[in-house]
Scaffold this motif. Sequence first.
Motif, PDB file in Angstrom:
ATOM      1  N   THR A   1      30.073  39.060  49.743  1.00 22.47           N
ATOM      2  CA  THR A   1      30.995  40.155  50.015  1.00 22.47           C
ATOM      3  C   THR A   1      32.396  39.743  49.587  1.00 22.47           C
ATOM      4  OG1 THR A   1      29.696  40.966  51.896  1.00 22.47           O
ATOM      5  CG2 THR A   1      32.003  41.633  51.787  1.00 22.47           C
ATOM      6  N   MET A   2      33.053  40.620  48.815  1.00 20.88           N
ATOM      7  CA  MET A   2      34.437  40.394  48.402  1.00 20.88           C
ATOM      8  C   MET A   2      35.230  41.654  48.720  1.00 20.88           C
ATOM      9  SD  MET A   2      33.975  38.447  44.711  1.00 20.88           S
ATOM     10  CE  MET A   2      32.798  39.640  44.052  1.00 20.88           C
ATOM     11  N   ASP A   3      36.382  41.493  49.380  1.00 22.34           N
ATOM     12  CA  ASP A   3      37.135  42.658  49.815  1.00 22.34           C
ATOM     13  C   ASP A   3      38.635  42.406  49.686  1.00 22.34           C
ATOM     14  OD1 ASP A   3      37.254  45.314  51.369  1.00 22.34           O
ATOM     15  OD2 ASP A   3      38.488  43.984  52.602  1.00 22.34           O
ATOM     16  N   GLY A   4      39.333  43.396  49.115  1.00 27.92           N
ATOM     17  CA  GLY A   4      40.786  43.395  49.133  1.00 27.92           C
ATOM     18  C   GLY A   4      41.454  42.375  48.244  1.00 27.92           C
ATOM     19  N   PHE A   5      41.397  42.569  46.906  1.00 28.99           N
ATOM     20  CA  PHE A   5      42.064  41.618  46.013  1.00 28.99           C
ATOM     21  C   PHE A   5      42.492  42.301  44.728  1.00 28.99           C
ATOM     22  CE2 PHE A   5      37.539  41.403  45.182  1.00 28.99           C
ATOM     23  CZ  PHE A   5      37.448  41.361  43.805  1.00 28.99           C
ATOM     24  N   TYR A   6      43.355  41.629  43.965  1.00 28.51           N
ATOM     25  CA  TYR A   6      43.887  42.105  42.693  1.00 28.51           C
ATOM     26  C   TYR A   6      43.491  41.138  41.582  1.00 28.51           C
ATOM     27  CZ  TYR A   6      47.026  45.313  45.182  1.00 28.51           C
ATOM     28  OH  TYR A   6      47.541  46.298  45.975  1.00 28.51           O
ATOM     29  N   VAL A   7      43.228  41.700  40.398  1.00 29.14           N
ATOM     30  CA  VAL A   7      43.071  40.897  39.185  1.00 29.14           C
ATOM     31  C   VAL A   7      44.040  41.481  38.157  1.00 29.14           C
ATOM     32  CG1 VAL A   7      41.524  40.069  37.395  1.00 29.14           C
ATOM     33  CG2 VAL A   7      40.636  40.497  39.703  1.00 29.14           C
ATOM     34  N   VAL A   8      44.984  40.675  37.681  1.00 30.04           N
ATOM     35  CA  VAL A   8      46.050  41.184  36.827  1.00 30.04           C
ATOM     36  C   VAL A   8      46.201  40.292  35.599  1.00 30.04           C
ATOM     37  CG1 VAL A   8      48.497  41.794  36.700  1.00 30.04           C
ATOM     38  CG2 VAL A   8      47.248  42.084  38.843  1.00 30.04           C
ATOM     39  N   GLN A   9      46.268  40.905  34.419  1.00 33.71           N
ATOM     40  CA  GLN A   9      46.595  40.241  33.163  1.00 33.71           C
ATOM     41  C   GLN A   9      45.639  39.097  32.827  1.00 33.71           C
ATOM     42  OE1 GLN A   9      50.790  39.275  33.623  1.00 33.71           O
ATOM     43  NE2 GLN A   9      51.378  41.220  32.694  1.00 33.71           N
ATOM     44  N   SER A  10      44.372  39.408  32.844  1.00 30.52           N
ATOM     45  CA  SER A  10      43.375  38.445  32.392  1.00 30.52           C
ATOM     46  C   SER A  10      43.185  38.580  30.891  1.00 30.52           C
ATOM     47  CB  SER A  10      42.042  38.691  33.107  1.00 30.52           C
ATOM     48  OG  SER A  10      41.009  37.952  32.492  1.00 30.52           O
ATOM     49  N   ARG A  11      43.043  37.448  30.193  1.00 29.39           N
ATOM     50  CA  ARG A  11      42.771  37.499  28.759  1.00 29.39           C
ATOM     51  C   ARG A  11      41.282  37.633  28.476  1.00 29.39           C
ATOM     52  NH1 ARG A  11      45.930  39.913  26.676  1.00 29.39           N
ATOM     53  NH2 ARG A  11      45.063  39.284  24.680  1.00 29.39           N
ATOM     54  N   GLY A  12      40.467  37.596  29.494  1.00 29.71           N
ATOM     55  CA  GLY A  12      39.033  37.844  29.333  1.00 29.71           C
ATOM     56  C   GLY A  12      38.638  39.065  30.129  1.00 29.71           C
ATOM     57  N   ARG A  13      37.618  38.919  30.958  1.00 31.00           N
ATOM     58  CA  ARG A  13      37.199  40.010  31.829  1.00 31.00           C
ATOM     59  C   ARG A  13      37.944  39.925  33.153  1.00 31.00           C
ATOM     60  NH1 ARG A  13      30.796  39.442  30.137  1.00 31.00           N
ATOM     61  NH2 ARG A  13      31.055  40.430  28.099  1.00 31.00           N
ATOM     62  N   GLY A  14      37.985  41.065  33.841  1.00 29.06           N
ATOM     63  CA  GLY A  14      38.674  41.078  35.114  1.00 29.06           C
ATOM     64  C   GLY A  14      37.789  40.574  36.239  1.00 29.06           C
ATOM     65  N   LEU A  15      36.735  41.312  36.550  1.00 24.51           N
ATOM     66  CA  LEU A  15      35.764  40.934  37.568  1.00 24.51           C
ATOM     67  C   LEU A  15      34.387  40.973  36.917  1.00 24.51           C
ATOM     68  CD1 LEU A  15      34.712  40.452  40.487  1.00 24.51           C
ATOM     69  CD2 LEU A  15      34.745  42.963  40.757  1.00 24.51           C
ATOM     70  N   ALA A  16      33.674  39.854  36.946  1.00 23.10           N
ATOM     71  CA  ALA A  16      32.337  39.786  36.344  1.00 23.10           C
ATOM     72  C   ALA A  16      31.324  39.403  37.414  1.00 23.10           C
ATOM     73  CB  ALA A  16      32.308  38.770  35.209  1.00 23.10           C
ATOM     74  N   ILE A  17      30.283  40.208  37.516  1.00 22.29           N
ATOM     75  CA  ILE A  17      29.148  39.909  38.381  1.00 22.29           C
ATOM     76  C   ILE A  17      27.963  39.748  37.445  1.00 22.29           C
ATOM     77  CG2 ILE A  17      27.748  40.667  40.341  1.00 22.29           C
ATOM     78  CD1 ILE A  17      30.126  42.503  41.107  1.00 22.29           C
ATOM     79  N   SER A  18      27.734  38.544  36.996  1.00 20.69           N
ATOM     80  CA  SER A  18      26.823  38.315  35.877  1.00 20.69           C
ATOM     81  C   SER A  18      25.871  37.167  36.156  1.00 20.69           C
ATOM     82  CB  SER A  18      27.615  38.009  34.597  1.00 20.69           C
ATOM     83  OG  SER A  18      28.481  39.062  34.263  1.00 20.69           O
ATOM     84  N   GLY A  19      24.575  37.461  36.012  1.00 19.75           N
ATOM     85  CA  GLY A  19      23.571  36.415  36.014  1.00 19.75           C
ATOM     86  C   GLY A  19      23.103  36.149  34.605  1.00 19.75           C
TER      87      GLY A  19
END
Length: 292
Positions: free
Chosen positions: A3-21
């Motif tokens: 569980t992930m709650d309440g966060f920011y991802v700003v100015q990434s040179r790749g992906r922002g949030l990845a949920i990857s297997g």
Amino acid sequence: GVTMDGFYVVQSRGRGLAISGTSSAWISNVYVSNVTVTDIANRSIHCEYCDNVTVSRFTVRRGADFLQRSRASTDVNWPVIVNALHCGRVIFEYFDIRESWGEGIAAGRGSNGVIIRHGLSATNFVGIYVQRAQNALIENCVTFMTQDTFYKRVPGAVGIGFNNEAFGNYNDTSGVTVRDCVAVNCGYNLGVFNQQSGGTYADITIDNVILVEAIRDTDSTGLWLNASVTERFDITNVTIQQAAGNVTLGSTSPYRTVEYTEVVGVYEDDLSTFTGTVSDIQQLYGLTDTDG
């Protein structure tokens, strides 16, 4: 589970949030909520090889290097901003995605059971995209573009788009339902395409959808259908609100059911400053949820 709650991802040179297997080791049982992702070079939220994932209450701005693009009609190599690839049940809900270079949100290739609901996808090349996915549900969503002519002239600019893209060894699009949605002032508000030679569609339902003031080649075409269909493809309870124009069913239209009402008038077609909710926009155009 995670569980992930309440966060920011700003100015990434790749992906922002990845949920990857991986193809041999999937990720499952993930819940993400209350996240903001802005100014990302590639995909803002990317799900791949995962199952039983929910991403809820999220905001995305300026994905895929939007501010760095030339904005030329030839610069059309873009990723999907929020995507599910090779996934099982993934739910995207309560979202606001704007000002991105690529498709806003997608049930992508190799996925089965993706749900996209209660969201807004605006000022993206394609608002909501279904590409070689199976058994997807899109409901209670709104997509629109701004008055910027850039979004009107680029080929393929669509509010709600279906496609069988011509790469990879994936099953064609099938078993998809779109209901209780509104598309406003897009190139095509609803478009069904077929880039894959011999690609087909089966068991598609589009119901209780309102298409408002599409602009494509200045003819206000609201509904573009041009694809081969092997089994049921039903388009029912669709209302097209526009000042003038026509409805184009395309050159190949073996659809079992196509039912739409074309209403000529003057309608609100610029939602760029509208501050209401998805429900408010639905009510603005007179759409009532079929589930009550």
